[in-house]
Design a protein around this motif. Structure first.
Motif, PDB file in Angstrom:
ATOM      1  N   ASP A   1       0.842  -1.285   0.061  1.00 16.07           N
ATOM      2  CA  ASP A   1       0.158  -0.037   0.037  1.00 16.07           C
ATOM      3  C   ASP A   1       0.992   0.806   0.526  1.00 16.07           C
ATOM      4  OD1 ASP A   1       0.987  -0.290   2.241  1.00 16.07           O
ATOM      5  OD2 ASP A   1      -0.433   0.327   3.857  1.00 16.07           O
ATOM      6  N   ARG A   2       2.341   0.983  -0.163  1.00 16.65           N
ATOM      7  CA  ARG A   2       2.407   2.031  -0.346  1.00 16.65           C
ATOM      8  C   ARG A   2       3.864   2.575  -1.592  1.00 16.65           C
ATOM      9  NH1 ARG A   2       0.948   3.950   4.346  1.00 16.65           N
ATOM     10  NH2 ARG A   2       1.873   3.282   6.123  1.00 16.65           N
ATOM     11  N   GLY A   3       2.691   3.599  -2.455  1.00 21.97           N
ATOM     12  CA  GLY A   3       4.086   4.605  -3.302  1.00 21.97           C
ATOM     13  C   GLY A   3       5.001   5.577  -2.922  1.00 21.97           C
ATOM     14  N   GLU A   4       5.323   5.724  -4.029  1.00 23.49           N
ATOM     15  CA  GLU A   4       6.525   7.036  -4.616  1.00 23.49           C
ATOM     16  C   GLU A   4       6.662   8.000  -5.161  1.00 23.49           C
ATOM     17  OE1 GLU A   4      10.214   4.339  -3.586  1.00 23.49           O
ATOM     18  OE2 GLU A   4      11.361   6.091  -3.565  1.00 23.49           O
ATOM     19  N   ILE A   5       6.982   9.308  -4.825  1.00 23.22           N
ATOM     20  CA  ILE A   5       7.369  10.419  -6.026  1.00 23.22           C
ATOM     21  C   ILE A   5       9.015  10.442  -6.135  1.00 23.22           C
ATOM     22  CG2 ILE A   5       7.046  12.687  -5.851  1.00 23.22           C
ATOM     23  CD1 ILE A   5       4.204  11.521  -5.563  1.00 23.22           C
TER      24      ILE A   5
ATOM     25  N   ALA B   1       7.577  12.421 -10.809  1.00 24.14           N
ATOM     26  CA  ALA B   1       6.603  10.981 -11.192  1.00 24.14           C
ATOM     27  C   ALA B   1       5.615  10.044  -9.839  1.00 24.14           C
ATOM     28  CB  ALA B   1       7.813   9.840 -11.890  1.00 24.14           C
ATOM     29  N   PHE B   2       4.925  10.124 -10.280  1.00 22.42           N
ATOM     30  CA  PHE B   2       3.663   9.779  -9.734  1.00 22.42           C
ATOM     31  C   PHE B   2       4.088   7.887  -9.988  1.00 22.42           C
ATOM     32  CE2 PHE B   2      -0.888   7.424  -8.675  1.00 22.42           C
ATOM     33  CZ  PHE B   2      -0.423   7.501  -6.442  1.00 22.42           C
TER      34      PHE B   2
ATOM     35  N   PRO C   1       2.625   4.560  -8.425  1.00 20.90           N
ATOM     36  CA  PRO C   1       1.182   4.085  -7.493  1.00 20.90           C
ATOM     37  C   PRO C   1       1.947   2.553  -6.886  1.00 20.90           C
ATOM     38  CG  PRO C   1       1.053   4.203  -9.743  1.00 20.90           C
ATOM     39  CD  PRO C   1       2.526   4.240  -9.648  1.00 20.90           C
ATOM     40  N   PRO C   2       1.218   2.994  -5.459  1.00 23.79           N
ATOM     41  CA  PRO C   2       1.964   1.783  -4.463  1.00 23.79           C
ATOM     42  C   PRO C   2       1.314   0.465  -4.826  1.00 23.79           C
ATOM     43  CG  PRO C   2      -0.431   2.783  -3.593  1.00 23.79           C
ATOM     44  CD  PRO C   2       0.674   3.676  -5.346  1.00 23.79           C
TER      45      PRO C   2
ATOM     46  N   TRP D   1       3.222  -1.071  -7.972  1.00 23.31           N
ATOM     47  CA  TRP D   1       4.319  -1.078  -8.747  1.00 23.31           C
ATOM     48  C   TRP D   1       5.911  -1.194  -8.900  1.00 23.31           C
ATOM     49  CZ3 TRP D   1       2.463  -0.141 -13.777  1.00 23.31           C
ATOM     50  CH2 TRP D   1       0.906  -0.621 -14.236  1.00 23.31           C
TER      51      TRP D   1
ATOM     52  N   CYS E   1      10.785  10.808  -2.083  1.00 26.28           N
ATOM     53  CA  CYS E   1       9.779  10.705  -1.107  1.00 26.28           C
ATOM     54  C   CYS E   1       8.923   9.662  -1.037  1.00 26.28           C
ATOM     55  CB  CYS E   1       9.086  12.224  -1.091  1.00 26.28           C
ATOM     56  SG  CYS E   1       8.298  12.469   0.609  1.00 26.28           S
ATOM     57  N   CYS E   2       9.555   8.922   0.253  1.00 26.12           N
ATOM     58  CA  CYS E   2       8.053   7.750   0.496  1.00 26.12           C
ATOM     59  C   CYS E   2       7.960   7.392   1.700  1.00 26.12           C
ATOM     60  CB  CYS E   2       8.504   6.753  -0.447  1.00 26.12           C
ATOM     61  SG  CYS E   2       9.571   5.555   0.452  1.00 26.12           S
ATOM     62  N   ASN E   3       7.060   6.883   2.323  1.00 25.12           N
ATOM     63  CA  ASN E   3       7.048   6.355   3.821  1.00 25.12           C
ATOM     64  C   ASN E   3       7.676   5.390   4.329  1.00 25.12           C
ATOM     65  OD1 ASN E   3       4.581   7.226   5.194  1.00 25.12           O
ATOM     66  ND2 ASN E   3       3.673   6.864   3.264  1.00 25.12           N
TER      67      ASN E   3
END
Lengths: 185, 185
Positions: free
Chosen positions: B92-96, B126-127, B129-130, B132, B149-151
């Motif tokens: 459930d974690r994406g990134e930028i 760039a987005f 998504p969780p 990917w 940047c991400c969790n």
């Protein structure tokens, strides 16, 4: 939910793809700036100008999202144009601000009464820890643009800052950016 | 945990304050690039060069963190220098990814078999998504630098991509960036 490339204009904050936006106008800051007479004079002379705008890219189902904040330069009395300022609703949620153009001051305060500032200038990434209230202040003569990134579920708690402001004011004192205690706090 | 301003050099990815870093060297990509002979030849000629470096700013107790990735330009055979590629452990974690300098291609694939690319160039966010998988590829002749940047709890799952690579290869075909099916996949 698909990957996406979003072009960001560093001078305007415009995004090639976004999911929402809002802007704040001068009249919404009645009671926020100290100098009410200066605010009314500006409204009469310039109309209800936009002082800042937020554009966001929020994909449902993603944890994080990002966007831009674009702030006009200006002052109401001695106080620079600023955002409302807020805590996050979730106290475990921080944020990143990455300045793209212009110059400003990020004013922060903790629940325990600590006050900190971070200079906002192109190439500087500000780390906002969880549970620190934050307000952006455009202390320059140009538009201030920054990219932000945080969790979608962070939420905004504007109430506490709206009630009495932040502990410190950010003022122009003879051309210098100066912090001064907020008498209302 | 205090607020902090971190200056980022867009040309080198250097950060004025960081909490950790690592770099990956050519020898660690044995078995990753298709052309083993070209890799051994490069190792013999240029030594065990650094192909990319990751610098991070991670504050314990914060949800999100950020950092930079700095990728050298180069090719092993027809394949451009690239990162290992990974899924996040938490689905459930994406990134930028926000490109600062250079040019590249972000290669992504979903668990369901979809493949997407996002052009990496300065000013493009760039987005991811969780869930990917994502791999950065330096398709230019200059250093590629991006801020991510991400969790903190996203985690890295390198195993699946390490086992057989990604579905598509990113190749230089007569000077053009080209996708081609990965025969090992």
């Amino acid at each position: 939910m698909l990957p996406e490339g979003v072009a960001i204009d560093p001078l305007t904050g415009a995004m090639s793809s976004s999911t929402g936006e809002y802007s704040k106008r001068l009249s919404e800051f009645r009671g926020v700036y100290r100098d009410s007479a200066a605010l009314e004079k500006m409204l009469a002379e310039r109309g209800d100008i936009e002082t800042y705008r937020v554009v966001e890219h929020r994909q449902p189902g993603s944890d994080i999202f990002f966007g831009t904040t674009t702030m006009a330069p200006g002052k109401v009395g001695y106080e620079y144009f600023m955002t409302r300022g807020h805590y996050h609703e979730r106290r475990d949620r921080g944020e990143i601000y990455y300045t793209q153009s212009g110059s400003g001051l990020l004013l922060l305060q903790s629940r325990q009464g600590d006050v900190r500032t971070v200079e906002m200038k192109p190439g500087t990434c500000a780390f906002i820890p969880p549970d620190w209230a934050h307000r952006s202040v455009n202390t320059g003569s140009a538009t201030l643009v920054f990219v932000w990134c945080c969790n979608q579920d962070a939420g905004h708690d504007y109430a506490e800052i709206a009630a009495r402001g932040m502990r410190q004011l950010v003022l122009d004192r003879n051309g210098s950016v100066t912090l001064a205690p907020n008498p209302n706090y």
